[in-house]
Design a protein around this motif. Structure first.
Motif, PDB file in Angstrom:
ATOM      1  N   GLU A  60     -13.033   5.698 -14.614  1.00 36.96           N
ATOM      2  CA  GLU A  60     -11.559   7.119 -14.560  1.00 36.96           C
ATOM      3  C   GLU A  60     -11.967   8.455 -14.315  1.00 36.96           C
ATOM      4  O   GLU A  60     -10.934   9.015 -13.414  1.00 36.96           O
ATOM      5  N   ASN A  61     -13.713   8.928 -14.176  1.00 34.66           N
ATOM      6  CA  ASN A  61     -13.711  10.651 -13.852  1.00 34.66           C
ATOM      7  C   ASN A  61     -14.039  10.185 -11.876  1.00 34.66           C
ATOM      8  O   ASN A  61     -14.323  11.476 -11.451  1.00 34.66           O
ATOM      9  N   TYR A  62     -13.649   9.104 -11.002  1.00 32.02           N
ATOM     10  CA  TYR A  62     -14.145   9.124 -10.404  1.00 32.02           C
ATOM     11  C   TYR A  62     -12.638  10.416  -9.144  1.00 32.02           C
ATOM     12  O   TYR A  62     -11.810   9.676  -9.320  1.00 32.02           O
ATOM     13  N   THR A  63     -13.596  11.069  -8.882  1.00 36.74           N
ATOM     14  CA  THR A  63     -12.079  11.929  -6.889  1.00 36.74           C
ATOM     15  C   THR A  63     -13.253  11.627  -5.992  1.00 36.74           C
ATOM     16  O   THR A  63     -14.045  11.885  -6.107  1.00 36.74           O
ATOM     17  N   PRO A  64     -11.945  10.729  -5.401  1.00 36.69           N
ATOM     18  CA  PRO A  64     -12.169  10.154  -3.649  1.00 36.69           C
ATOM     19  C   PRO A  64     -12.072  11.995  -3.059  1.00 36.69           C
ATOM     20  O   PRO A  64     -11.575  13.177  -3.333  1.00 36.69           O
ATOM     21  N   PRO A  65     -12.598  11.830  -1.741  1.00 37.81           N
ATOM     22  CA  PRO A  65     -12.454  13.340  -0.700  1.00 37.81           C
ATOM     23  C   PRO A  65     -11.230  13.500  -1.006  1.00 37.81           C
ATOM     24  O   PRO A  65     -10.404  12.332  -0.710  1.00 37.81           O
ATOM     25  N   GLU A  66     -10.499  14.685  -0.209  1.00 37.99           N
ATOM     26  CA  GLU A  66      -9.588  14.725  -0.491  1.00 37.99           C
ATOM     27  C   GLU A  66      -8.336  14.074   0.283  1.00 37.99           C
ATOM     28  O   GLU A  66      -9.121  14.221   1.770  1.00 37.99           O
ATOM     29  N   TYR A  67      -7.393  13.993   0.246  1.00 37.30           N
ATOM     30  CA  TYR A  67      -6.726  13.678   1.257  1.00 37.30           C
ATOM     31  C   TYR A  67      -5.036  14.224   1.200  1.00 37.30           C
ATOM     32  O   TYR A  67      -5.204  14.217  -0.211  1.00 37.30           O
ATOM     33  N   LYS A  68      -4.516  14.839   1.603  1.00 44.06           N
ATOM     34  CA  LYS A  68      -3.367  15.193   2.107  1.00 44.06           C
ATOM     35  C   LYS A  68      -1.874  13.648   2.194  1.00 44.06           C
ATOM     36  O   LYS A  68      -1.535  13.763   3.122  1.00 44.06           O
ATOM     37  N   PHE A  69      -1.629  14.190   0.958  1.00 47.37           N
ATOM     38  CA  PHE A  69      -0.594  12.834   1.012  1.00 47.37           C
ATOM     39  C   PHE A  69       1.010  13.816   1.149  1.00 47.37           C
ATOM     40  O   PHE A  69       1.819  15.220   0.911  1.00 47.37           O
ATOM     41  N   LEU A  88       0.671  -1.151  -0.415  1.00 45.72           N
ATOM     42  CA  LEU A  88      -0.055  -0.013   0.090  1.00 45.72           C
ATOM     43  C   LEU A  88       1.063   0.906  -0.031  1.00 45.72           C
ATOM     44  O   LEU A  88       0.397   1.922  -0.624  1.00 45.72           O
ATOM     45  N   LEU A  89       1.951   0.956   0.635  1.00 45.54           N
ATOM     46  CA  LEU A  89       2.705   2.624   0.191  1.00 45.54           C
ATOM     47  C   LEU A  89       4.126   2.702  -0.412  1.00 45.54           C
ATOM     48  O   LEU A  89       4.641   1.052  -0.642  1.00 45.54           O
ATOM     49  N   ASP A  90       4.320   3.232  -0.583  1.00 39.92           N
ATOM     50  CA  ASP A  90       5.328   3.212  -1.632  1.00 39.92           C
ATOM     51  C   ASP A  90       7.375   3.375  -1.134  1.00 39.92           C
ATOM     52  O   ASP A  90       7.451   2.926   0.318  1.00 39.92           O
ATOM     53  N   GLU A 121      -2.608   5.005  10.815  1.00 43.22           N
ATOM     54  CA  GLU A 121      -3.315   6.096  10.698  1.00 43.22           C
ATOM     55  C   GLU A 121      -3.480   6.895   9.682  1.00 43.22           C
ATOM     56  O   GLU A 121      -4.784   6.886   8.932  1.00 43.22           O
ATOM     57  N   ALA A 122      -2.249   6.564   9.304  1.00 42.93           N
ATOM     58  CA  ALA A 122      -2.457   7.266   8.325  1.00 42.93           C
ATOM     59  C   ALA A 122      -3.536   6.375   6.624  1.00 42.93           C
ATOM     60  O   ALA A 122      -3.926   7.370   5.394  1.00 42.93           O
ATOM     61  N   ILE A 123      -3.867   5.332   6.865  1.00 44.83           N
ATOM     62  CA  ILE A 123      -4.397   4.621   5.734  1.00 44.83           C
ATOM     63  C   ILE A 123      -5.990   4.009   6.924  1.00 44.83           C
ATOM     64  O   ILE A 123      -6.850   4.333   5.829  1.00 44.83           O
ATOM     65  N   ARG A 124      -5.745   3.416   7.719  1.00 48.77           N
ATOM     66  CA  ARG A 124      -7.343   3.665   8.891  1.00 48.77           C
ATOM     67  C   ARG A 124      -7.529   4.364   8.732  1.00 48.77           C
ATOM     68  O   ARG A 124      -9.415   4.065   8.577  1.00 48.77           O
ATOM     69  N   VAL A 125      -7.942   5.645   8.720  1.00 42.95           N
ATOM     70  CA  VAL A 125      -8.067   6.970   9.137  1.00 42.95           C
ATOM     71  C   VAL A 125      -9.448   7.583   8.184  1.00 42.95           C
ATOM     72  O   VAL A 125     -10.786   7.283   8.139  1.00 42.95           O
ATOM     73  N   PRO A 126      -8.310   7.806   7.664  1.00 40.68           N
ATOM     74  CA  PRO A 126      -9.462   8.284   6.324  1.00 40.68           C
ATOM     75  C   PRO A 126     -10.185   7.663   4.982  1.00 40.68           C
ATOM     76  O   PRO A 126     -10.991   8.043   4.765  1.00 40.68           O
ATOM     77  N   HIS A 153       7.400   5.178   2.122  1.00 41.97           N
ATOM     78  CA  HIS A 153       6.276   4.982   2.901  1.00 41.97           C
ATOM     79  C   HIS A 153       5.413   5.938   3.666  1.00 41.97           C
ATOM     80  O   HIS A 153       4.467   6.226   4.015  1.00 41.97           O
ATOM     81  N   ARG A 154       5.190   6.223   1.742  1.00 45.35           N
ATOM     82  CA  ARG A 154       4.208   6.915   1.806  1.00 45.35           C
ATOM     83  C   ARG A 154       2.352   6.359   0.951  1.00 45.35           C
ATOM     84  O   ARG A 154       2.622   5.553   0.430  1.00 45.35           O
ATOM     85  N   PHE A 155       1.138   6.289   1.554  1.00 48.06           N
ATOM     86  CA  PHE A 155       0.356   5.499   1.323  1.00 48.06           C
ATOM     87  C   PHE A 155      -0.375   6.394  -0.413  1.00 48.06           C
ATOM     88  O   PHE A 155      -0.395   7.172  -0.160  1.00 48.06           O
ATOM     89  N   HIS A 156       0.169   5.518  -0.724  1.00 44.12           N
ATOM     90  CA  HIS A 156      -0.491   6.017  -2.949  1.00 44.12           C
ATOM     91  C   HIS A 156      -1.455   6.591  -3.250  1.00 44.12           C
ATOM     92  O   HIS A 156      -2.440   5.998  -3.201  1.00 44.12           O
ATOM     93  N   GLN A 157      -1.743   7.472  -3.676  1.00 46.49           N
ATOM     94  CA  GLN A 157      -2.868   8.008  -4.054  1.00 46.49           C
ATOM     95  C   GLN A 157      -3.994   7.278  -5.038  1.00 46.49           C
ATOM     96  O   GLN A 157      -5.108   7.338  -5.101  1.00 46.49           O
ATOM     97  N   ARG A 158      -2.897   6.586  -5.826  1.00 48.41           N
ATOM     98  CA  ARG A 158      -3.731   5.786  -6.422  1.00 48.41           C
ATOM     99  C   ARG A 158      -4.579   4.780  -5.830  1.00 48.41           C
ATOM    100  O   ARG A 158      -5.699   4.653  -6.523  1.00 48.41           O
TER     101      ARG A 158
END
Length: 303
Positions: free
Chosen positions: A294-303, A27-29, A66-71, A32-37
């Motif tokens: 392709e046009n789906y936009t998720p809730p904003e998430y700060k990466f 899940l992380l790049d 927390e950065a994965i499970r909370v959002p 160690h960040r949760f990948h936006q895709r």
């Protein structure tokens, strides 16, 4: 089956009842960040199938994800932490297995003469250093860089005393060394009886020791047997990149290895992502399985 065939070998959405995924390297790049895709794909599933379980199965503690499970609101579902040795449901512990204190100390004693080896232990929240004078080693510092909560303020001797007294209940132990020297660690650990611990590896710079009675596979089996009994193993899709994911691959009907994961994971997986973890491997596969627009936009998430 060839790598090319495996990259095209995915289930249809109507046959999948649950997703379970490793975290580091999956899940992380690489940073160690949760990948936006992947976040986008999982958000789509959470919005369109709110009761569809997305389960984390990781060597990390719950406090480190927390950065994965909370959002994504993943506390609604089970989660397997510390390589399956501690199992949560709806954010509460439902089962846990521990290493015996005397076994932990035997490993510390067996490795203490190597000045580049550091021993750390994990309870359900924190990481403690047990080898005096090794606190500044780069392989120890890397643990904090990947999100582990290392208790730097506790002296090693105090941590060891609390392990022996049972105040610190050790779920996992990690023997840290440079990647090109891990065979030295394996040789040191080889004489230990198999009933004392099981060794596995998720990170390039440490060998992990967990209770012999548990792993990601046993955790998945417990989830489908006891917590979510309506879900069948053959309808589970499991994502992973390392050796410690193989037991989970053996239980899930669909196992998917990250394209740039360990060769042992790729060899044992039923399918392979078309891209690596730095390009959102899990998200790429989920897009195809669930036909995410392709046009789906998720809730904003700060990466």
């Amino acid at each position: 089956m060839s790598v090319s065939d495996k990259s095209n070998n995915i289930p249809s959405a109507d046959t999948v009842q649950m997703v379970i995924s490793d975290v580091d390297g999956t899940l992380l790049d690489a940073h160690h960040r949760f990948h936006q895709r992947t976040y986008r794909a999982m958000s789509y599933i959470r919005e369109t199938r709110p009761d569809f379980p997305i389960v984390l199965a990781t060597g990390k503690q719950r406090s480190a994800v927390e950065a994965i499970r909370v959002p994504l609101g993943l506390d609604a579902f089970p989660a397997a932490h510390v390589n399956g040795c501690i199992l949560y449901n709806e954010g509460k512990v439902v089962s846990a297995e521990y290493l015996k204190p005397e076994v932990v100390m035997e490993v510390v004693d067996a490795t203490k003469h190597n000045s580049n080896i550091a021993n750390v232990v994990y309870d359900d929240q924190n990481v403690y250093i047990l080898t005096p004078g090794r606190e500044e080693l780069k392989n120890v510092k890397r643990l904090e860089e990947i999100g582990e909560k290392v208790v730097w303020s506790m002296p090693c001797d105090e941590a060891k005393a609390k392990v022996l007294s049972g105040e610190i209940k050790v779920i996992k132990m990690a023997v840290c060394e440079d990647p090109d020297k891990l065979d030295v660690v394996r040789d040191i650990l080889k004489p230990f009886p198999k009933d004392k611990f099981t060794t596995t590896q998720a990170l390039a710079y440490c060998i992990e020791l967990i209770p012999s009675s548990c792993n990601k596979g046993t955790a998945l089996q417990t989830i489908t047997n006891k917590i979510l009994p309506h879900i069948k193993n053959e309808n589970v899709i499991a994502f992973g990149d390392g050796q410690n994911d193989l037991t989970m691959f053996g239980v899930a009907g669909w196992s998917v290895a990250v394209k740039n994961g360990m060769q042992i994971a790729i060899d044992n997986a039923r399918a392979i992502s078309r891209v690596g973890n730095d390009e959102g491997a899990v998200g790429e596969v989920l897009e195809r399985v669930f036909n995410i627009p392709e046009n789906y936009t998720p809730p904003e998430y700060k990466f």
